[in-house]
Design a protein around this motif. Structure first.
Motif, short mmCIF file in Angstrom:
data_model
loop_
_atom_site.label_atom_id
_atom_site.label_comp_id
_atom_site.label_asym_id
_atom_site.label_seq_id
_atom_site.Cartn_x
_atom_site.Cartn_y
_atom_site.Cartn_z
N LYS A 110 49.10 27.14 14.29
CA LYS A 110 50.31 27.96 14.38
C LYS A 110 50.98 28.17 13.03
N ASP A 111 50.67 27.30 12.05
CA ASP A 111 51.20 27.45 10.69
C ASP A 111 50.26 28.24 9.79
N LEU A 112 49.22 28.84 10.39
CA LEU A 112 48.21 29.63 9.70
C LEU A 112 47.41 28.81 8.68
N VAL A 113 47.17 27.55 9.02
CA VAL A 113 46.33 26.67 8.22
C VAL A 113 44.96 26.59 8.90
N ALA A 114 43.92 26.85 8.15
CA ALA A 114 42.56 26.80 8.70
C ALA A 114 42.10 25.34 8.73
N HIS A 115 41.67 24.89 9.90
CA HIS A 115 41.20 23.52 10.02
C HIS A 115 40.07 23.45 11.03
N HIS A 116 39.22 22.43 10.89
CA HIS A 116 38.07 22.25 11.77
C HIS A 116 38.47 21.49 13.03
N ILE A 117 37.91 21.92 14.14
CA ILE A 117 38.09 21.24 15.42
C ILE A 117 36.76 21.35 16.17
N TYR A 118 36.68 20.66 17.30
CA TYR A 118 35.51 20.85 18.16
C TYR A 118 35.97 21.28 19.54
N VAL A 119 35.10 22.02 20.21
CA VAL A 119 35.37 22.45 21.58
C VAL A 119 34.14 22.12 22.42
N ASP A 120 34.38 21.95 23.71
CA ASP A 120 33.26 21.65 24.60
C ASP A 120 33.24 22.56 25.82
N THR A 121 34.05 23.63 25.79
CA THR A 121 34.01 24.62 26.87
C THR A 121 33.86 26.02 26.27
N ILE A 122 33.23 26.88 27.02
CA ILE A 122 33.02 28.26 26.56
C ILE A 122 34.35 28.98 26.37
N GLY A 123 35.33 28.70 27.22
CA GLY A 123 36.64 29.35 27.11
C GLY A 123 37.35 29.05 25.80
N GLU A 124 37.07 27.90 25.20
CA GLU A 124 37.74 27.53 23.96
C GLU A 124 37.13 28.19 22.72
N LEU A 125 35.97 28.81 22.86
CA LEU A 125 35.29 29.40 21.70
C LEU A 125 36.12 30.50 21.04
N LYS A 126 37.00 31.13 21.79
CA LYS A 126 37.82 32.21 21.21
C LYS A 126 38.69 31.70 20.06
N ARG A 127 38.93 30.39 20.01
CA ARG A 127 39.73 29.80 18.94
C ARG A 127 39.06 29.97 17.58
N PHE A 128 37.75 30.16 17.57
CA PHE A 128 37.00 30.27 16.32
C PHE A 128 36.79 31.70 15.85
N ARG A 129 37.13 32.67 16.65
CA ARG A 129 36.82 34.05 16.30
C ARG A 129 37.70 34.56 15.17
N ASN A 130 37.21 35.54 14.48
CA ASN A 130 37.83 36.20 13.33
C ASN A 130 37.61 35.39 12.06
N SER A 131 37.49 36.11 10.95
CA SER A 131 37.25 35.48 9.66
C SER A 131 38.53 34.85 9.12
N LYS A 132 38.34 33.78 8.37
CA LYS A 132 39.46 33.12 7.70
C LYS A 132 39.03 32.96 6.24
N TYR A 133 39.55 33.76 5.38
CA TYR A 133 39.11 33.75 3.99
C TYR A 133 39.96 32.79 3.15
#
Length: 149
Positions: A110-133
């Motif tokens: 929410k603070d626009l900081v790019a950080h690594h996480i893991y997901v284990d459901t298909i619904g959560e994959l949307k969290r990774f979409r779009n480029s972060k330069y």
């Protein structure tokens, strides 16, 4: 003890910070906003594990291979519209999750900081979409989640 003299010799992966048994390595921001490891030399016991885990100091020999190129486009229109590279990552990640795996990736918080996480459901994959330069923060918790022993 890990020491960065030339910034191009650090990829900012935080592996040294995560593995340090004394917790004396901290990632600190430079004048340009990039994170680099700084060692608290008073607490360092010179065990060398930070240097052993460093992918830059322990670069594997390059192997030559026949390179192929593929064009991939996700068939799901919604995924395709939300993605920046044809939605290939989502398709591969879905394959992994359907087989009981987990997927690590980068999200903007929410603070626009790019950080690594893991997901284990298909619904959560949307969290990774779009480029972060921007440089992302791997953080020690990802390494622990990868190897919980």
């Amino acid at each position: 003890m890990i020491e960065i003299k030339d910034k191009q010799n650090c990829c900012g992966c935080t592996a040294c910070t995560a593995i340090c048994p004394k917790g004396c390595i901290e990632m600190k921001e430079d004048m340009e906003g990039f994170l680099y490891p700084v060692v608290d030399q008073r607490n360092c016991v010179n065990c060398g594990v930070c240097e052993k885990v460093c992918p830059i100091l322990n670069c594997k020999d390059k192997k030559t291979f026949g390179q192929k190129a593929y064009i991939v486009q996700n068939k799901d229109e919604k995924v395709l519209q939300e993605s920046t590279a044809g939605g290939a990552f989502t398709a591969i990640a879905e394959y992994v999750i359907k087989r009981g795996g987990v997927v690590f990736g980068v999200e903007l918080n929410k603070d626009l900081v790019a950080h690594h996480i893991y997901v284990d459901t298909i619904g959560e994959l949307k969290r990774f979409r779009n480029s972060k330069y921007v440089q992302s923060s791997v953080g020690g918790e990802c390494y622990i989640q990868l190897n919980p022993s």
